[in-house]
Design an enzyme around this catalytic site. Structure first.
Site, PDB file in Angstrom:
ATOM      1  N   GLU A 170      84.104  -0.132 -18.676  1.00 26.47           N
ATOM      2  CA  GLU A 170      84.624   0.118 -19.765  1.00 26.47           C
ATOM      3  C   GLU A 170      83.916   1.294 -20.422  1.00 26.47           C
ATOM      4  O   GLU A 170      82.300   1.389 -20.839  1.00 26.47           O
ATOM      5  CB  GLU A 170      83.749  -0.867 -20.947  1.00 26.47           C
ATOM      6  CG  GLU A 170      85.269  -2.259 -20.243  1.00 26.47           C
ATOM      7  CD  GLU A 170      85.014  -3.116 -21.946  1.00 26.47           C
ATOM      8  OE1 GLU A 170      85.923  -4.013 -21.966  1.00 26.47           O
ATOM      9  OE2 GLU A 170      83.548  -3.662 -22.311  1.00 26.47           O
ATOM     10  N   GLU A 173      91.066  -6.697 -17.614  1.00 19.80           N
ATOM     11  CA  GLU A 173      90.155  -7.854 -18.603  1.00 19.80           C
ATOM     12  C   GLU A 173      91.194  -8.365 -20.158  1.00 19.80           C
ATOM     13  O   GLU A 173      91.786  -7.434 -20.256  1.00 19.80           O
ATOM     14  CB  GLU A 173      89.306  -7.257 -19.418  1.00 19.80           C
ATOM     15  CG  GLU A 173      87.695  -7.591 -17.159  1.00 19.80           C
ATOM     16  CD  GLU A 173      86.776  -7.291 -18.897  1.00 19.80           C
ATOM     17  OE1 GLU A 173      86.790  -7.364 -19.561  1.00 19.80           O
ATOM     18  OE2 GLU A 173      85.740  -6.342 -18.177  1.00 19.80           O
TER      19      GLU A 173
END
Ligand code: BG6
Length: 477
Positions: free
Chosen positions: A171, A362
């Protein structure tokens, strides 16, 4: 015939700091996570404290053979985990790596290979060595690129042949939202937006450098970036809200654009110009950034809205980036809004933009689970809510595949219960496997299969076909 491609990589994901525990074993140094006992929502402590559940987490460090065996039983083709940088370089700036740390991941990857499971490895998942954070102020300092380079060269050399799929930074677009956890920036005093974007630039250069080195050292490897995706819808049809949503999207697309297109986009240069930000490029940076990724991976939990109306700017709860809540959506117990169609949307948006294979690394539902006994006296969790969530999202993945989007695989988050990143709780569970450990530190650490374990096993076995079948595991209304 299944909608999902034959070689679709089904699996699950975790991160070292959230599952391994053994926080000081075999020479491991401290990471930023060791001083975040309440996750990113809480404040940091000076030293590691007893209350930090990540010290032992779910003890994957010692129980990985049993856990990987259970993943294999579900049929996993891929297992995403991260390497804890501070196991390999305990302080981060040493010349020589810690052999015991390297051996641990040798064992983990060999265990995966034993079952034909491909490891998918994140090089940096919110676990910068604490020493680097405190001594260099993390990624604000350009020297971090060199430390990271030494670390990735070491692990590429050691695990080539064992690991084919790599992600450079988890991220990467979260740095401005969580500077300490994401960027190892320990001292925020006096730091400006300019400093934060400069830190992001260092990470982007380091990521491109890792891609270059990875390609040189492992011609068969596939190296990807990892973006926190949070599609932003306009709160109303007003053109001003549409532009507000576009601006918010641009703040995130920036990172993917640099990784895929190899240069800074015009909209970002404009933003920097208008905000008095001047990114310092070293002479070699432009060339380095041209080393673009092989695929784009991302997390997807929720969407948000954007508005141009200052009165309605209130931020909702949710994953790091935040945004205005969508009045049409329901939310999880932790306030993360649930939007399966947003996954189809984001897949299409990324693919239209990049024309690169995508990997959903995810996705999942954090929920409170209750351990019960089934009719045979086995402990389990009747997690129909999780099955419903995952099923709804996977159907949207199928929709995107039918749109022609190239998707490499899907690793749901926290395939075994782990410590949460945002709140450091264990009661926020995502897994197919229940771990008997509680927020007060009690529990046996025993593992139990939830109902979703058997459901996911069927999904994988049928390559997704069961998602469309009447015989799908009975879900409660
Ligand atoms: C992602 C992170 O943002 O969200 C994971 O990459 C994290 O590390 C996941 O665990 C879910 O968030 P949380 O706060 O529910 O654990």
């Amino acid at each position: 015939m299944s909608i999902f491609p034959k070689n679709f990589l089904w699996g699950g994901a975790v991160a070292a700091n959230q599952c391994e525990g053994a926080y000081q074993e075999d020479g491991k140094g401290l990471s930023v996570q060791d001083v975040l006992p309440r996750g990113i929502r809480g404040s940091r402590t000076k030293l590691p404290t007893e209350e930090n559940l990540k010290r032992e987490a779910i003890d994957f460090y010692h129980r990985y053979p049993q856990d990987i065996k259970m993943f294999a039983e579900m049929g996993f083709k891929v297992f995403r985990t991260s390497i804890a940088w501070s196991r390999i370089f305990p302080k981060g700036d040493e010349e020589q790596p810690n052999e015991a740390g390297l051996e641990f991941y040798d064992r983990v990857f060999e265990e995966c290979r034993k079952y034909g499971i491909e490891p998918l490895v994140t090089l940096s998942h919110y676990e910068t060595p604490l020493y680097l954070a405190e001594t260099y102020n993390g990624w604000t300092d350009r020297r971090m690129i060199g430390f990271y380079e030494r670390y990735v060269r070491t692990v590429f050399k050691r695990y080539r042949g064992k690991v084919k799929y790599w992600l450079t930074f988890n991220e990467i677009n979260s740095l401005l939202h969580a500077p300490f956890m994401s960027g190892g920036i320990a001292n925020m005093q006096g730091l400006t937006e300019q400093d934060l974007y400069q830190a992001a630039h260092h990470e982007l250069v380091a990521s491109a450098l890792a891609t270059k080195i990875g390609h040189e050292m492992m011609p068969d490897a596939m190296i990807g970036c990892m973006i926190l995706s949070m599609p932003t819808y306009p709160l109303t049809p007003s053109p001003d809200d549409v532009i507000a949503a576009m601006d918010a999207e641009h703040r995130n697309y920036f990172y993917g654009d640099v990784h895929v297109r190899g240069k800074y986009p015009g909209y970002m240069k404009r933003y920097f110009r208008e905000h008095g930000i001047q990114i310092q490029f070293a002479p070699e940076d432009e060339e380095i950034l041209k080393n673009t990724v092989d695929f784009v991976s991302f997390s997807y939990y929720m969407s948000v809205c954007a508005t141009s109306d200052p009165e309605k700017q209130k931020k909702g709860l949710g994953n790091l980036l935040g945004g205005v809540p969508n009045p049409t959506l329901k939310a999880s117990d932790w306030g993360w809004q649930i939007d399966p169609k947003g996954l189809c949307y984001v897949l299409n948006m990324f693919y239209d933009r990049y024309q690169k294979p995508l990997f959903i690394v995810e996705n999942g539902l954090g929920a409170v689970d209750v351990l019960v006994e089934d009719e045979n006296g086995n402990k389990t969790v009747e997690d129909d809510y999780r099955i419903q969530y995952l099923k709804d999202h996977l159907i949207q993945v199928g929709e995107a595949i039918q749109d022609g989007v190239e998707i490499m695989g899907y690793t749901s988050w926290g395939c075994i219960d782990v410590v949460s990143a945002s709140t450091a709780e264990l009661k926020k569970r995502y897994g197919y496997i229940y771990v008997d450990r509680n927020d007060d530190g009690t529990g046996t650490m025993e593992r139990y299969k939830k109902k979703s374990f058997y459901w996911y096993q069927k999904v994988i076995e049928s390559n997704g076909e069961v998602l469309y079948s009447e015989e799908d595991i009975n879900l409660s209304e």
